[in-house]
Scaffold this motif. Structure first.
Motif, PDB file in Angstrom:
ATOM      1  N   UNK A   1       0.820  -1.210   0.000  1.00 54.69           N
ATOM      2  CA  UNK A   1       0.000   0.000   0.000  1.00 54.69           C
ATOM      3  C   UNK A   1       0.853   1.259   0.000  1.00 54.69           C
ATOM      4  N   UNK A   2       2.020   1.178   0.602  1.00 54.99           N
ATOM      5  CA  UNK A   2       2.891   2.354   0.702  1.00 54.99           C
ATOM      6  C   UNK A   2       3.904   2.437  -0.433  1.00 54.99           C
ATOM      7  N   UNK A   3       3.804   1.537  -1.390  1.00 51.49           N
ATOM      8  CA  UNK A   3       4.716   1.503  -2.529  1.00 51.49           C
ATOM      9  C   UNK A   3       4.058   2.217  -3.704  1.00 51.49           C
ATOM     10  N   UNK A   4       4.617   3.326  -4.096  1.00 48.87           N
ATOM     11  CA  UNK A   4       4.021   4.134  -5.164  1.00 48.87           C
ATOM     12  C   UNK A   4       3.994   3.389  -6.489  1.00 48.87           C
ATOM     13  N   UNK A   5       4.858   2.401  -6.632  1.00 43.83           N
ATOM     14  CA  UNK A   5       4.912   1.661  -7.897  1.00 43.83           C
ATOM     15  C   UNK A   5       3.862   0.557  -7.984  1.00 43.83           C
ATOM     16  N   UNK A   6       3.193   0.259  -6.861  1.00 46.78           N
ATOM     17  CA  UNK A   6       2.202  -0.819  -6.856  1.00 46.78           C
ATOM     18  C   UNK A   6       0.884  -0.327  -7.440  1.00 46.78           C
ATOM     19  N   UNK A   7       0.263  -1.177  -8.247  1.00 47.00           N
ATOM     20  CA  UNK A   7      -1.026  -0.832  -8.841  1.00 47.00           C
ATOM     21  C   UNK A   7      -2.153  -1.137  -7.865  1.00 47.00           C
ATOM     22  N   UNK A   8      -3.346  -0.682  -8.204  1.00 47.38           N
ATOM     23  CA  UNK A   8      -4.502  -0.997  -7.367  1.00 47.38           C
ATOM     24  C   UNK A   8      -4.748  -2.504  -7.301  1.00 47.38           C
ATOM     25  N   UNK A   9      -4.490  -3.192  -8.400  1.00 47.51           N
ATOM     26  CA  UNK A   9      -4.652  -4.647  -8.407  1.00 47.51           C
ATOM     27  C   UNK A   9      -3.646  -5.291  -7.462  1.00 47.51           C
ATOM     28  N   UNK A  10      -2.391  -4.828  -7.496  1.00 51.75           N
ATOM     29  CA  UNK A  10      -1.377  -5.346  -6.573  1.00 51.75           C
ATOM     30  C   UNK A  10      -1.821  -5.150  -5.120  1.00 51.75           C
ATOM     31  N   UNK A  11      -2.302  -3.966  -4.836  1.00 49.41           N
ATOM     32  CA  UNK A  11      -2.710  -3.638  -3.469  1.00 49.41           C
ATOM     33  C   UNK A  11      -3.919  -4.467  -3.040  1.00 49.41           C
ATOM     34  N   UNK A  12      -4.872  -4.601  -3.950  1.00 44.65           N
ATOM     35  CA  UNK A  12      -6.064  -5.371  -3.609  1.00 44.65           C
ATOM     36  C   UNK A  12      -5.727  -6.844  -3.385  1.00 44.65           C
ATOM     37  N   UNK A  13      -4.872  -7.407  -4.235  1.00 46.30           N
ATOM     38  CA  UNK A  13      -4.498  -8.815  -4.063  1.00 46.30           C
ATOM     39  C   UNK A  13      -3.757  -9.026  -2.746  1.00 46.30           C
ATOM     40  N   UNK A  14      -2.916  -8.068  -2.358  1.00 44.81           N
ATOM     41  CA  UNK A  14      -2.233  -8.159  -1.061  1.00 44.81           C
ATOM     42  C   UNK A  14      -3.240  -8.065   0.083  1.00 44.81           C
TER      43      UNK A  14
END
Length: 665
Positions: free
Chosen positions: A498-511
């Motif tokens: 969540x705190x990684x600016x390079x992560x997409x919304x999909x990455x964040x949601x899957x985490x």
């Protein structure tokens, strides 16, 4: 809750409940080692050392496990019950005020009348403007007394339901839950004793006809049933409480108020034990102490009020510790205390040792919901017995010696500092609640709240927090709680993603989904008796308190070192230093604020949350930035709101939901 005569007695299925299990030793050690990975962080050497200590412990701990199994067979209800009551509560020596007792504020009555407000409005630039102030009127209000009577009557209704077994048995898909804690709310008092307190509840306390009413630290016994054990009508009880008010005002006018003994109950337990022993040696004071113990519950009538009216944060500040004179006008040892300020704002203070806060919360929601429709109208008298004359009895503390007077001053100083160091806030998030979480985020609302709190803490302090979440073990006989170690490798990955600016919304949601699934498994494990912390406590007690079994090999010096190295491991200590101490309640619409103190002072927060369909309420407590070395509720609030709003965007983007559109779900 609508109990009927067709319901089985609430205790009728207790015999069907299984006993709390003792988990397999290897299972607990493996789970523990998994739980400490995010706690250790980048300290690979410390993690390796902990793993080595655990491996050495595992080779010798079976003897402790066998002692525990043997001990379990000697206990009437649970291997944990006696130890937990003692170690979690009764040996606690620090102040009960804020640190141990929990507090709840109720929704205000919109029809309240005769309210007092400050002569000058608070200015917008006042730091207390948004949260309100607690001021002292030094008087009492008619509406205050009448609302107190309504709560007393509904609490007595509930007491009678408990006594007659008319509370519906709580159930899950796995079967009935233990109902024993419902009996602990009334006629239950903590007794101060040096080193380890006791609890008193017996036939005399349970069959009592009286409550105690506290006003300006003066204590009165009020009979709520008549000589034929019939409930007194509202008007009679109003007359009793008005007689209390009149008497205390007269005592104040004449300078005849007794010493503020109640404040001793708020302070250090050994100080109170010393004073208690001295007081009970004097017959009249002993009679007062016994009369307090032999009451059903307590009612505090305060002269304080919240300005602006309806300020929930000012109301809860008054409820948790008395806003202008911390620790006064309460008897902290009583399990159940209802509190009413000058304007009739209502609250509750709970002593934690005999029952977990969840059970009184069910009672309180029922009581407040029952009170709400009973309109109190100015000028319309309540029903009363003709020519009724109140007969309140003042419970005196007389001939209080200089030693006890000195202890009262010490307690006042201590509790004043405790209150000064504590900051609490009711955070109401109105943008969404469990409906949206289940439909859009598609995960457990409880897991969602837990992960949001961890994200908030990380953003605020730049580190992960060890997290305690309460899990109920009431599926077992006399079950209380187990720890859910909510900080996991999966939740740590979610926070960092969540705190990684390079992560997409999909990455964040899957985490988020991975972390939520892990959390849900931990919660189920803990509730089913397969947690970590209670078993480790049991093993520790088996080592320190249980004798070797017949035929057990003596523990060698090397084995002793392996055991003590495990119990004294720094990572174990760090993993149980819970910066986030959390607990969730059921959706409760009449409980406006719920709160308890943080478990640790340094960057620690105590957070109770209520997830309703359309909103989430967080009751938060921490120490001031100075006392808590950086903890800060005032900054926690906007950071939490930011996290909740950002997660809404993440979930909607990842699931292709137009912002604000739930029609496709």
């Amino acid at each position: 809750m609508n109990p009927t005569t067709d319901e089985p007695h609430m205790m009728s299925e207790q015999s069907k409940l299984p006993r709390l299990p003792i988990p397999p030793l290897k299972q607990t050690i493996d789970k523990y080692l998994e739980s400490i990975v995010p706690v250790a962080g980048d300290d690979i050497a410390a993690l390796a050392e902990t793993n080595q200590r655990a491996a050495h412990f595992a080779k010798v701990a079976d003897r402790l496990q066998q002692r525990l199994i043997s001990y379990e067979q000697t206990q009437p209800n649970s291997w944990l019950e006696k130890w937990w009551s003692e170690l979690a509560y009764l040996t606690w020596r620090e102040s009960l005020c804020i640190n141990s007792n929990y507090w709840i504020a109720f929704a205000d009555d919109p029809n309240a009348y005769g309210l007092h407000t400050a002569p000058k409005p608070l200015l917008p630039y006042s730091p207390e403007y948004k949260v309100g102030q607690v001021l002292d009127r030094n008087s009492y209000g008619e509406f205050q007394v009448r609302r107190a009577v309504k709560f007393i009557q509904k609490a007595l209704d509930y007491k009678e339901m408990v006594q007659e077994g008319r509370i519906p048995i709580a159930r899950t898909k796995n079967g009935p839950l233990c109902m024993s804690q419902y009996r602990a709310m009334f006629g239950m008092t903590r007794i101060p004793r040096m080193g380890c307190d006791g609890l008193r509840q017996d036939e005399a306390t349970m069959s009592s006809r009286a409550i105690i009413v506290i006003a300006e630290d003066q204590i009165y016994s009020v009979q709520v049933y008549d000589g034929a054990s019939r409930r007194k009508p509202d008007g009679d009880l109003e007359a009793e409480l008005q007689a209390v008010v009149a008497d205390v005002l007269e005592r104040r006018r004449l300078g005849e108020l007794d010493p503020a003994v109640p404040v001793l109950t708020a302070g250090h337990r050994d100080r109170w034990s010393t004073a208690f022993e001295r007081l009970e040696k004097q017959p009249a004071n002993q009679a007062t102490l016994i009369a307090i113990q032999e009451s059903l519950f307590a009612v505090s009538l305060d002269t304080t009020y919240s300005n602006s009216p309806g300020s929930i944060n000012a109301n809860q500040q008054n409820t948790k510790c008395h806003g202008t004179r911390p620790g006064h006008n309460r008897w902290y040892d009583t399990c159940t205390t209802f509190i009413f300020d000058r304007n009739g704002a209502a609250g509750y203070l709970g002593e934690h040792s005999p029952c977990d806060a969840l059970i009184p919360a069910y009672m309180l929601e029922h009581v407040a919901q029952s009170v709400a429709p009973e309109h109190i109208e100015e000028g319309v008298a309540s029903a009363r017995t003709r020519d009724y004359q109140p007969r309140v009895k003042r419970l005196r503390f007389t001939d209080v010696d200089a030693t006890v007077l000195g202890l009262i001053l010490e307690a006042e100083k201590e509790v004043t500092q405790t209150a000064k160091d504590s900051v609490s806030r009711q955070i109401r998030f109105e943008n969404y609640g469990s409906d949206w979480i289940k439909r859009a985020a598609k995960i457990s609302p409880d897991a969602f709240a837990q992960l949001t709190l961890q994200l908030t803490y990380y953003r605020l302090h730049g580190t992960l927090a060890s997290v305690y979440e309460t899990a109920s073990t009431r599926m077992f006989l006399h079950g209380r709680t187990e720890t859910v170690r909510s900080l996991t490798s999966e939740s740590a990955d979610f926070v960092r993603t969540m705190c990684d600016a390079a992560s997409s919304s999909v990455d964040k949601y899957e985490a988020l989904v991975r972390a939520a699934k892990k959390h849900q498994k931990l919660l189920v494990d803990a509730s089913s008796g397969n947690g970590i912390d209670r078993h480790i406590l049991g093993l520790r007690m088996a080592y320190h308190r249980l004798d070797a079994l017949p035929g057990e090999k003596p523990i060698t010096a090397e084995e002793q070192k392996a055991i003590e190295d495990f119990f004294n491991d720094p990572i174990l200590a760090k993993s149980t230093t819970f910066q986030l101490s959390t607990s969730g309640l059921f959706p409760a619409y009449y409980l406006a604020h719920t709160g308890f103190g943080s478990a640790v002072a340094e960057r620690g927060y105590g957070i109770n949350y209520i997830i309703e369909p359309k909103r989430i309420k967080f009751g938060t407590e921490s120490k001031t930035p100075e006392a808590g070395k950086g903890s800060n509720v005032a900054v926690f609030e906007p950071t939490l709101r930011q996290s909740l709003l950002e997660l809404k965007i993440v979930c909607e983007q990842a699931n292709n939901i137009p912002v604000g559109d739930l029609s496709r779900l």
